[in-house]
Structure formats: structure tokens, C-alpha cells
Design a protein around this motif. Sequence first.
Motif, PDB file in Angstrom:
ATOM      1  N   PRO B   2     -28.731  45.236  -4.017  1.00  0.00           N
ATOM      2  CA  PRO B   2     -29.193  44.979  -2.639  1.00  0.00           C
ATOM      3  C   PRO B   2     -30.627  45.448  -2.464  1.00  0.00           C
ATOM      4  O   PRO B   2     -31.061  46.410  -3.102  1.00  0.00           O
ATOM      5  CB  PRO B   2     -28.230  45.797  -1.773  1.00  0.00           C
ATOM      6  N   GLU B   3     -31.351  44.755  -1.569  1.00  0.00           N
ATOM      7  CA  GLU B   3     -32.730  45.126  -1.370  1.00  0.00           C
ATOM      8  C   GLU B   3     -33.119  44.988   0.090  1.00  0.00           C
ATOM      9  O   GLU B   3     -32.445  44.321   0.874  1.00  0.00           O
ATOM     10  CB  GLU B   3     -33.635  44.268  -2.246  1.00  0.00           C
ATOM     11  N   VAL B   4     -34.223  45.633   0.431  1.00  0.00           N
ATOM     12  CA  VAL B   4     -34.790  45.532   1.766  1.00  0.00           C
ATOM     13  C   VAL B   4     -35.678  44.288   1.794  1.00  0.00           C
ATOM     14  O   VAL B   4     -36.513  44.117   0.892  1.00  0.00           O
ATOM     15  CB  VAL B   4     -35.624  46.789   2.084  1.00  0.00           C
ATOM     16  N   THR B   5     -35.491  43.437   2.781  1.00  0.00           N
ATOM     17  CA  THR B   5     -36.310  42.232   2.853  1.00  0.00           C
ATOM     18  C   THR B   5     -37.189  42.277   4.098  1.00  0.00           C
ATOM     19  O   THR B   5     -36.752  42.731   5.163  1.00  0.00           O
ATOM     20  CB  THR B   5     -35.449  40.962   2.871  1.00  0.00           C
ATOM     21  N   GLN B   6     -38.411  41.811   3.941  1.00  0.00           N
ATOM     22  CA  GLN B   6     -39.372  41.811   5.043  1.00  0.00           C
ATOM     23  C   GLN B   6     -39.962  40.419   5.228  1.00  0.00           C
ATOM     24  O   GLN B   6     -40.226  39.708   4.253  1.00  0.00           O
ATOM     25  CB  GLN B   6     -40.520  42.794   4.766  1.00  0.00           C
ATOM     26  N   THR B   7     -40.157  40.073   6.480  1.00  0.00           N
ATOM     27  CA  THR B   7     -40.829  38.814   6.803  1.00  0.00           C
ATOM     28  C   THR B   7     -41.793  39.018   7.972  1.00  0.00           C
ATOM     29  O   THR B   7     -41.540  39.861   8.845  1.00  0.00           O
ATOM     30  CB  THR B   7     -39.806  37.728   7.202  1.00  0.00           C
ATOM     31  N   PRO B   8     -42.906  38.278   8.016  1.00  0.00           N
ATOM     32  CA  PRO B   8     -43.402  37.436   6.933  1.00  0.00           C
ATOM     33  C   PRO B   8     -44.031  38.289   5.841  1.00  0.00           C
ATOM     34  O   PRO B   8     -44.194  39.495   6.015  1.00  0.00           O
ATOM     35  CB  PRO B   8     -44.449  36.585   7.649  1.00  0.00           C
ATOM     36  N   ARG B  22     -40.792  41.991  10.759  1.00  0.00           N
ATOM     37  CA  ARG B  22     -39.336  42.026  10.673  1.00  0.00           C
ATOM     38  C   ARG B  22     -38.845  42.557   9.330  1.00  0.00           C
ATOM     39  O   ARG B  22     -39.470  42.342   8.297  1.00  0.00           O
ATOM     40  CB  ARG B  22     -38.764  40.633  10.923  1.00  0.00           C
ATOM     41  N   CYS B  23     -37.719  43.202   9.395  1.00  0.00           N
ATOM     42  CA  CYS B  23     -37.139  43.833   8.216  1.00  0.00           C
ATOM     43  C   CYS B  23     -35.617  43.721   8.309  1.00  0.00           C
ATOM     44  O   CYS B  23     -35.045  43.853   9.400  1.00  0.00           O
ATOM     45  CB  CYS B  23     -37.564  45.301   8.188  1.00  0.00           C
ATOM     46  N   VAL B  24     -35.009  43.484   7.160  1.00  0.00           N
ATOM     47  CA  VAL B  24     -33.559  43.596   7.071  1.00  0.00           C
ATOM     48  C   VAL B  24     -33.263  44.699   6.071  1.00  0.00           C
ATOM     49  O   VAL B  24     -33.452  44.522   4.863  1.00  0.00           O
ATOM     50  CB  VAL B  24     -32.899  42.275   6.622  1.00  0.00           C
ATOM     51  N   GLN B  64     -49.031  51.775  21.264  1.00  0.00           N
ATOM     52  CA  GLN B  64     -49.124  50.346  20.955  1.00  0.00           C
ATOM     53  C   GLN B  64     -48.009  49.906  19.991  1.00  0.00           C
ATOM     54  O   GLN B  64     -47.792  48.718  19.811  1.00  0.00           O
ATOM     55  CB  GLN B  64     -50.494  49.998  20.371  1.00  0.00           C
ATOM     56  N   PHE B  65     -47.335  50.892  19.397  1.00  0.00           N
ATOM     57  CA  PHE B  65     -46.271  50.582  18.449  1.00  0.00           C
ATOM     58  C   PHE B  65     -44.900  50.774  19.103  1.00  0.00           C
ATOM     59  O   PHE B  65     -44.714  51.676  19.936  1.00  0.00           O
ATOM     60  CB  PHE B  65     -46.339  51.516  17.233  1.00  0.00           C
ATOM     61  N   SER B  66     -43.959  49.959  18.687  1.00  0.00           N
ATOM     62  CA  SER B  66     -42.572  50.187  19.081  1.00  0.00           C
ATOM     63  C   SER B  66     -41.673  49.635  17.980  1.00  0.00           C
ATOM     64  O   SER B  66     -42.078  48.772  17.203  1.00  0.00           O
ATOM     65  CB  SER B  66     -42.250  49.530  20.429  1.00  0.00           C
ATOM     66  N   VAL B  67     -40.462  50.171  17.929  1.00  0.00           N
ATOM     67  CA  VAL B  67     -39.485  49.685  16.960  1.00  0.00           C
ATOM     68  C   VAL B  67     -38.196  49.364  17.688  1.00  0.00           C
ATOM     69  O   VAL B  67     -37.894  49.915  18.752  1.00  0.00           O
ATOM     70  CB  VAL B  67     -39.201  50.702  15.827  1.00  0.00           C
ATOM     71  N   GLU B  68     -37.438  48.493  17.057  1.00  0.00           N
ATOM     72  CA  GLU B  68     -36.197  48.051  17.686  1.00  0.00           C
ATOM     73  C   GLU B  68     -35.233  47.586  16.616  1.00  0.00           C
ATOM     74  O   GLU B  68     -35.645  47.091  15.562  1.00  0.00           O
ATOM     75  CB  GLU B  68     -36.512  46.873  18.624  1.00  0.00           C
ATOM     76  N   ASN B  74     -31.279  43.410  11.759  1.00  0.00           N
ATOM     77  CA  ASN B  74     -32.737  43.431  11.769  1.00  0.00           C
ATOM     78  C   ASN B  74     -33.311  44.729  12.303  1.00  0.00           C
ATOM     79  O   ASN B  74     -32.699  45.409  13.141  1.00  0.00           O
ATOM     80  CB  ASN B  74     -33.260  42.268  12.624  1.00  0.00           C
ATOM     81  N   PHE B  75     -34.493  45.053  11.820  1.00  0.00           N
ATOM     82  CA  PHE B  75     -35.233  46.226  12.277  1.00  0.00           C
ATOM     83  C   PHE B  75     -36.673  45.777  12.403  1.00  0.00           C
ATOM     84  O   PHE B  75     -37.249  45.275  11.446  1.00  0.00           O
ATOM     85  CB  PHE B  75     -35.073  47.349  11.247  1.00  0.00           C
ATOM     86  N   THR B  76     -37.243  45.896  13.599  1.00  0.00           N
ATOM     87  CA  THR B  76     -38.563  45.315  13.825  1.00  0.00           C
ATOM     88  C   THR B  76     -39.585  46.366  14.215  1.00  0.00           C
ATOM     89  O   THR B  76     -39.248  47.399  14.820  1.00  0.00           O
ATOM     90  CB  THR B  76     -38.521  44.246  14.933  1.00  0.00           C
ATOM     91  N   LEU B  77     -40.826  46.064  13.871  1.00  0.00           N
ATOM     92  CA  LEU B  77     -41.974  46.859  14.299  1.00  0.00           C
ATOM     93  C   LEU B  77     -42.865  45.951  15.126  1.00  0.00           C
ATOM     94  O   LEU B  77     -43.278  44.895  14.644  1.00  0.00           O
ATOM     95  CB  LEU B  77     -42.749  47.403  13.095  1.00  0.00           C
TER      96      LEU B  77
END
Lengths: 112, 116
Positions: B2-8, B22-24, B64-68, B74-77
Motif C-alpha cells: 500500500p502507498e500514499v497517493t497524491q494528486t495532482p 489532495r492525498c489518500v 492561509q493553510f488549512s487541512v481537512e 481523502n486528506f487535503t491541504l
Amino acid sequence: ELKVEQNPLFLSMQEGKNYTIYCNYSTTSDRLYWYRQDPGKSLESLFVLLSNGAVKQEGRLMASLDTKARLSTLHITAAVHDLSATYFCAGPYGGSQGNLIFGKGTKLSVKP
Amino acid sequence: EPEVTQTPSHQVTQMGQEVILRCVPISNHLYFYWYRQILGQKVEFLVSFYNNEISEKSEIFDDQFSVERPDGSNFTLKIRSTKLEDSAMYFCASSIEGQGRISPLHFGNGTRLTVT
């Protein structure tokens, strides 16, 4: 706050030679991490060192931790070209295990 | 594995615009992180996230930064109003910590953010 210093920052070696990368850190820490990064790529975990005197080996790489001296070393034995990469050491920041302060990295180039 | 995936993988934006990276994370991991690396420089911690809230953040992680974590995967910055100096590679990472277990961070391949 923890400070992490690596040396050397650049290392050019010939294949077959041995060398050591040093990582000094400024405050007491019970663990130390080593990561490898190929150009333009992600960070790959190499070692997690958890206690004083810990030594771990994987292939031509061996890492050790001396918590009293606040020093970790990454020793390269009989280097090969595939080991060319940037190597980072990192120590914990704040309360969570995964909050890390990274050193500036050692860019290793192994030449034939 | 398994791996961490990021887009774009690469995002170009104009100064002042908002971006969402975006990150999974790996599915059974509990802790999530964002780091950044300005070109040729060291990797810097931004924020850690656990149990749906920020557990720690660095001085870089200002208003200016936030995460969710909008859903279970999903995990977003979010960077609200980008500046030129936000140009960097942003890495998402996850780990399976807890219960006395120490594990390394697993990093994604990164999103290269270019602010023009």
C-alpha cells in the motif's frame, strides 16, 4: 526546538569505497530516522533507530544511534552507483512521533 | 505494498489563487501529515492530523493553510491565497502510530506547486 545537522552535505565517492554520513542533533531524543530521496522523488524510509546503541543494517547501509552523544551515523560499505541519492536524517518535533525535523540532507554521488 | 497517493502531481497557479492538494493516506493509518520541500532545500514539517483534528502545526502553517479529511479516505491541504514563496513540493505522509508503536512515515510522491 530540535536542530538537526548533517555532514557532509555533498559526498562524491567511488564505487567500492566506504564512507560515513554524520547526523548531530541538539536536544535529547530517543529516536532518529533516516530517509532516502532520489531526484524528484518521494522520501523512502530506511531506518528507525529507537534506543541508545541501536544499530540497523540493510544491504550496504548501516545506521547507528548514540543518544548520549546526540549522534547518528549512516555508514556506506562498498558503495555502488545505485546508492546515489540524497540521505536525510530526522528527529521528532513536538509531541507526536511523526512530526519530524529534517536535516539538510547529504547528496551522495557514487561514481564508477 | 500500500502507498500514499497524491494528486495532482503538478499544480500551477497564479498568486492570490486558492489551491487544494489532495492525498489518500494508507487505509489503516491513523496519523496524517503535510510536509513541504522548497526546491533543493530541506524537508519542513507543516502539520499533523489525528482523529479529525490538527494535533500539531509548525510556524509555517499560518492562517492561509488549512487541512481537512472530508471523507474516510481523502486528506487535503488548502492554501487560501497563494504567494510566490509557497512554490514547493508538498508531501503528504501517513503513519500507523499509537499503542506504544513507533513507525516510520510513509510519504506520497508529492505535488509540485508552482505559483506564478
